[in-house]
Design a protein around this motif. Sequence first.
Motif, PDB file in Angstrom:
ATOM      1  N   ASN A  70      19.020  57.636  85.579  1.00 16.22           N
ATOM      2  CA  ASN A  70      17.804  56.915  85.246  1.00 16.22           C
ATOM      3  C   ASN A  70      16.766  57.077  86.347  1.00 16.22           C
ATOM      4  O   ASN A  70      17.098  57.299  87.501  1.00 16.22           O
ATOM      5  N   SER A 121      13.804  52.497  84.526  1.00 16.95           N
ATOM      6  CA  SER A 121      14.875  51.909  83.714  1.00 16.95           C
ATOM      7  C   SER A 121      16.031  51.441  84.577  1.00 16.95           C
ATOM      8  O   SER A 121      17.138  51.283  84.102  1.00 16.95           O
ATOM      9  N   CYS A 179      18.823  47.389  84.744  1.00 13.84           N
ATOM     10  CA  CYS A 179      19.100  46.766  83.446  1.00 13.84           C
ATOM     11  C   CYS A 179      20.334  45.883  83.517  1.00 13.84           C
ATOM     12  O   CYS A 179      20.353  44.772  83.008  1.00 13.84           O
ATOM     13  N   SER A 210      12.385  48.934  74.858  1.00 12.54           N
ATOM     14  CA  SER A 210      13.292  49.784  75.616  1.00 12.54           C
ATOM     15  C   SER A 210      12.589  50.339  76.831  1.00 12.54           C
ATOM     16  O   SER A 210      13.013  51.312  77.404  1.00 12.54           O
ATOM     17  N   ARG A 211      11.494  49.727  77.234  1.00  9.26           N
ATOM     18  CA  ARG A 211      10.776  50.336  78.340  1.00  9.26           C
ATOM     19  C   ARG A 211      11.375  49.965  79.694  1.00  9.26           C
ATOM     20  O   ARG A 211      11.925  50.783  80.377  1.00  9.26           O
ATOM     21  N   CYS A 212      11.277  48.731  80.092  1.00 10.95           N
ATOM     22  CA  CYS A 212      11.892  48.328  81.356  1.00 10.95           C
ATOM     23  C   CYS A 212      12.108  46.829  81.334  1.00 10.95           C
ATOM     24  O   CYS A 212      11.707  46.148  80.403  1.00 10.95           O
ATOM     25  N   ASN A 214      17.623  51.649  76.023  1.00 10.35           N
ATOM     26  CA  ASN A 214      17.023  52.202  77.221  1.00 10.35           C
ATOM     27  C   ASN A 214      17.836  53.403  77.711  1.00 10.35           C
ATOM     28  O   ASN A 214      17.301  54.460  78.016  1.00 10.35           O
ATOM     29  N   LYS A 271      15.713  56.497  76.782  1.00  9.78           N
ATOM     30  CA  LYS A 271      14.885  56.740  77.955  1.00  9.78           C
ATOM     31  C   LYS A 271      15.601  57.610  78.977  1.00  9.78           C
ATOM     32  O   LYS A 271      15.003  58.470  79.587  1.00  9.78           O
TER      33      LYS A 271
END
Lengths: 418, 986
Positions: free
Chosen positions: B430, B434, B437, B470-472, B504, B508
């Motif tokens: 990542n 991200s 999480c 699902s961004r951050c 994510n 991502k």
Amino acid sequence: MQYTEFTPQMKYTHKLLVPQMSPIHFEIMAHVLRAEGYDVELLKSEGSEIRDTGQRYVHNDACYPATLVIGQLIAALKSGKYDEDKVALVMSQTGGGCRASNYLSMLRKALYRAGYAHIPVASLNFSGLEKNSALPMSFRCFINLLLSVLFGDELMCLESQVSPFEKLKGASSEVVKTWIDRIGQLLRKRPKLPVGLLLKRISYQIAADFAKIETDKKDAPKVGVVGEIYVKYAPAGNNHLVSFLQEQGCEVITPPMFGFVQYCVKNVPEEATLYGGHKVKGLVYNTVLKVLSRMEKIAKKQVARFSCFHVPSSFKEIVSSAKEFIGLGANMGEGWLLTGDMVDMVQSGTPNIICAQPFGCLPNHVCGKAMIAKIRQAYPQANIMPIDYDPSASQVNQENRIKLMLSYAKEAKQEENC
Amino acid sequence: MRLGLDVGSTTIKAVVLDDQGQIVYRTYTRHKSQVKEKTREILTEVSARFGDEKKLAVAITGSAGLGVSELSKIDFVQEVYADSLAAKRLVPKADVLIELGGEDAKVVFLTGLKDARMNGTCAGDTGAFIDQMASLLKVSTEELNDLAKAATTRYVIASRCGVFAKSDVQPLLNQGAKREDVASSILYSVVNQTVAGLAQGRKLKGQVVYLGGPLTFLSELRKAFDDVLGIEGLLPEDSLYFAAIGAALYANTIVDFKEKIELFQQNFASTYEALPPLFENQAQYDAFVKRHQKAQVLRCLDIDYDGFVHLGIDCGSTTLKTVLLSEDGRILDSTYAPNDTNPVEMAVSVLKDLYQKYPNLKLASVTSTGYGEQLIKQALNGDDSLVETMAHYRAAVEFEPECDFVIDIGGQDIKCFKIADGSISDIFLNEACSSGCGSFLATFSEALDLSPAQFSRLALFAKQPVMLGSRCTVFMNSLVKQAQRDGATLADIAAGLAISVVKNALYKVIRTTNPKELGAHILVQGGTFASDAVLRAFELELNLEVTRPEIAGLMGAYGAALYGKDNWDHKSLSNALSVHELDGFTHSRTTSRCGLCENHCLLTINRFAGDRLYLSGNRCERPLAKKPTQPALDLTVYKRQLLAEYQNYVPKQINVGLPLVLNFFETLPFWHTFFTELGFGVCVSSPSDGTTYASGQADVLSDTACYPAKIVHGHIRQLASDESLAAIFYPCMPYNIDEGGGENHYNCPVVATYPEAVAVNYQKSHPLLLYPYIGLHQPKKFVQQMSVVLKKLQPKLHKRDLQKAADKAYKAYDDYLAKVQKEGQRIIEEARSQGRHIIVLAGRPYHLDEQVNHGISRLITKQNAAVVTEDCFLFGEKQKHQVLNQWTYHNRLYNAALAVGQSEDMDLVQLVSFGCGLDAITGDEVKEILQRHNKLYTQLKIDEIVNLGAIEIRIRSLFAALAKKQRKGGKQNAIYRVYPANEIHP
């Protein structure tokens, strides 16, 4: 990676799926393409389905319009409603220096990943890009597209002026609906009238129909919505911003799309002046610009015949407003047009503005956000709120910021009334 | 009487004003995401207290107040507006309000040009961030404040957002930085974030008033603001309640409390599109649990086992894990515990316990991995260490020999790799955005007073999980508020968070579109997958059954132990500290500024008994006082040397300043020559250092712009303060030089027009800021243009001289590029003759700035590889690409990728600045080109974040994967040895 070119023969065999952007304009444009012999369907889906599909197939750092537009197209293919051998997608390209010109490549990549590499994509552009996949277009169709932008602008502009005050709710949107269909029928009949006359007549009739709607004049703060072209116009891209503002008791003003058309044309001679280059090309485009400006004038003159309507500033005025704040070389994305729109609104009595853009929009760091500060230095009454749109941005936060802008708008209105 | 309710993102404040405007009641409480219930409680209490309830006018404000207001039909007033209403009444002398809340930061200018600003989408989370950091330090926020008082040094911590800041804070703690210093640095990063995001060129001066929770409770935060702004701010009485007071002042609708309280009984209307539940029923869950219980590992249950043992230690960002293996590879013992920011003490105590528990222990090897692999190795005098991806890989193939995809979600990081033909075929790690999480889930549940297990349990049977993006985690946090308004329950949110973490990772980090691409045998691991909710969300999203080893959280340690066992000679004992040595173990940490070069790195020095030492914070090897045997081959060093030649400023009659930013990193030779030839003195701003960004951050107008752009303001400030300059020349350049190969030759929109943004806050008339639109691609027009521009400075310039200067300038530019290419070729050839691998560090010219690249090239040369850059491969033929190839710099990336694809001894690492939307396009294309040639693609996202921990792991993983691949291919060349962090090759 493979993809399929869009060949001219496909006009007769394929259904074209067009993604939504500005509902009124695009409905009319779809009629124009149908008149040209295309089998066109304008997609209307929105919400989580297209957003999630877009996020799955489009790079997460791509801009929000790409996510939504590509998501909408792929979700349509996935719906199974279309014969995969007889369907093609349409995507526009401006050829400018921002990411948007690459939406077409992003769409092709997404199609490949989603297992639809066999579905052709037609490029709608006027810059000579994608020669093998360009959507063939007659001169007549081109003119009709210009007309549909003008008609769309008039319908959009008058609807937003009338609807907050209409006595009978829904009256103005009824006029819009009727006119979209009438224009469609009219263009299909291929009227023999000269373009100028046609434009004049229809523009007048539209304005007359709106003028007939009964209204109650009440105090409604005017709010301008400017910004990146997709999130500015597409309700799916801006969480139905216009409806939200109208619910808050505002009259909403959105700049005409014809301005964007003229902006794209004007940039060619402008660049020739700045950096040199083809003189002839510059002359040709200047001539085109003159024609466009003439068309704009005809349409606006008809609206001006009704004193109850406010007529938007002309493109020329926008250009001179923009020039005071930013160089006309800033022509990526909405570029100086966005700055010009904001300045013009502030000058013409709409200091409350929402500047809408996708999160991370590159040109708007400068032409939007930086210029807001500059405009405020010159016009203290300017009350401009930049709002970023993104699949993951929370609507509550957006609304909260809009409400902040509205608090000041209402306060100013009160002070004015006192 | 009037009641104002301020429903914020974490707290509710309520104030009742009597008819004289005096406060007669106030309350402040954390709502723990129970917004509706808490508001009702307060209404009930107020109604009980002020019996004659009919006379109370009520208004609601606050970032979470919108939903409550809609539900109860009580008037809403925007909180910043409410603040200013209260300020007008309570502190009439105030010029500026600064309010930090749980999520939003606000600045209001009350005098002069009135203006109110709130943070952008990306920079949310202020208060919540301080809470998270405090929990990272294992203290309350008040204690964090106390710690900060005793700080002696300050670290630079990224201030773009909480997630980025955490990426800098976590490693600092693990490296052993003093908690006091870290605490203070955290508060300063909050100040920097506020200033960089909201000052927007306007001075925060006059009477500044501090409002909101963090500023009320944390005296050190106020001091930090005072310090950075050079002011003395005021903390007014009731600083917590301003918005509530403002709401009360605004209130003018008298409400019927009984009716409102009843309205609060109802639920928020569920207005969102729910995701499918994780489990339909208990039976489905039971089957799921039963299936996953099968994933067992071999254990050795013999307490008196007296054979050789191998110890693996995984020192992660937040936890320390150990596995003790018997000689035949069975697990004898294991531990899993939070490292409490002192992993060394933790590791020592684990080892002590082991010695005690197994008196007959014959320790054969001690191998460490994870973020703190070197720290632990040095502390315990361990035998070996390895990069964590390799440890996970080793463990995965041991557990499931057929596995072809491994995904590990830890507290901070997500790591995934594909395995094909017995070697790693692709690695996904990542980027900063991200990260965190896993620990976000943990802190979120903590804030609700729930254990992670309870939180996961809650999620399992949620009926309508809500999508939280699902961004951050900053975005997720603000979507939680949205979800509540939309009627989601806590359970729906818990499930939504589990799903978001998974999305994510998939969309991502791995960026998969087709789960089948991942593989047939997927192994999931890492602490976050301990949550059944996350595991289930993952399986649902993929529509596949995956394997979660029962030791999912221990796989790194397991792999390290296995690695130790693999490399053991079957006879010797480990060098690690013995029982007796452990008794005399000492550990001290100190910090000092390295004085060996102008970078002045802040070093953290860990000293252990027996003169062992571990140093961190250094960007180069000099403080280690060891010399590499082979000199580094690094083109970036050469390019910086070339540009340094232009630093020599000899003032003349008229002088011009050039900022060393963005495209000037390449056009400097052009402009410098041009102006020099015309007889101007030319002053180039000095290369960015640690203070450059901060010195200009108050001028930044769009906080989501990329770091290379935001640092421009610092350079402009530097030049602006130079009295000898007549002008600063910083042209807008939408077009770059046409190098062929593309459909067009643009610069990106930011490079093209950033001077316009700089000019907005540039108020000086001397030196003059010149920012005309200039195109170098049309040499003829160029002279004409410049003659107009320069009239302002030197009216007497002759066209002929301009032409001559332009000719020389174009030549200087060509020469510069030719020199770079020549040196690039030389480096490539020399590397080849020495059998060293070559890495193309591909980015943009401005990635040469050491404040932008943070010394990444050194991480590569440390691996004994040579570094060249993308501009070595200029002027390729026109290639057919799958994207619209219309930017000059980006075209180079494609050329570089093609060149790398054709060379066996080259690989490409792409540098991408956070916020660079164009690289969403180039990144995909470069990756595809490389994959066509069976090459690994490595992308490093860079921003203000200083800490290179994660990036180093990436780079070492790349080399480890290359080494594995090569060994597979039967080559025994030493090119691909992976060198550990902070240790010099022999």
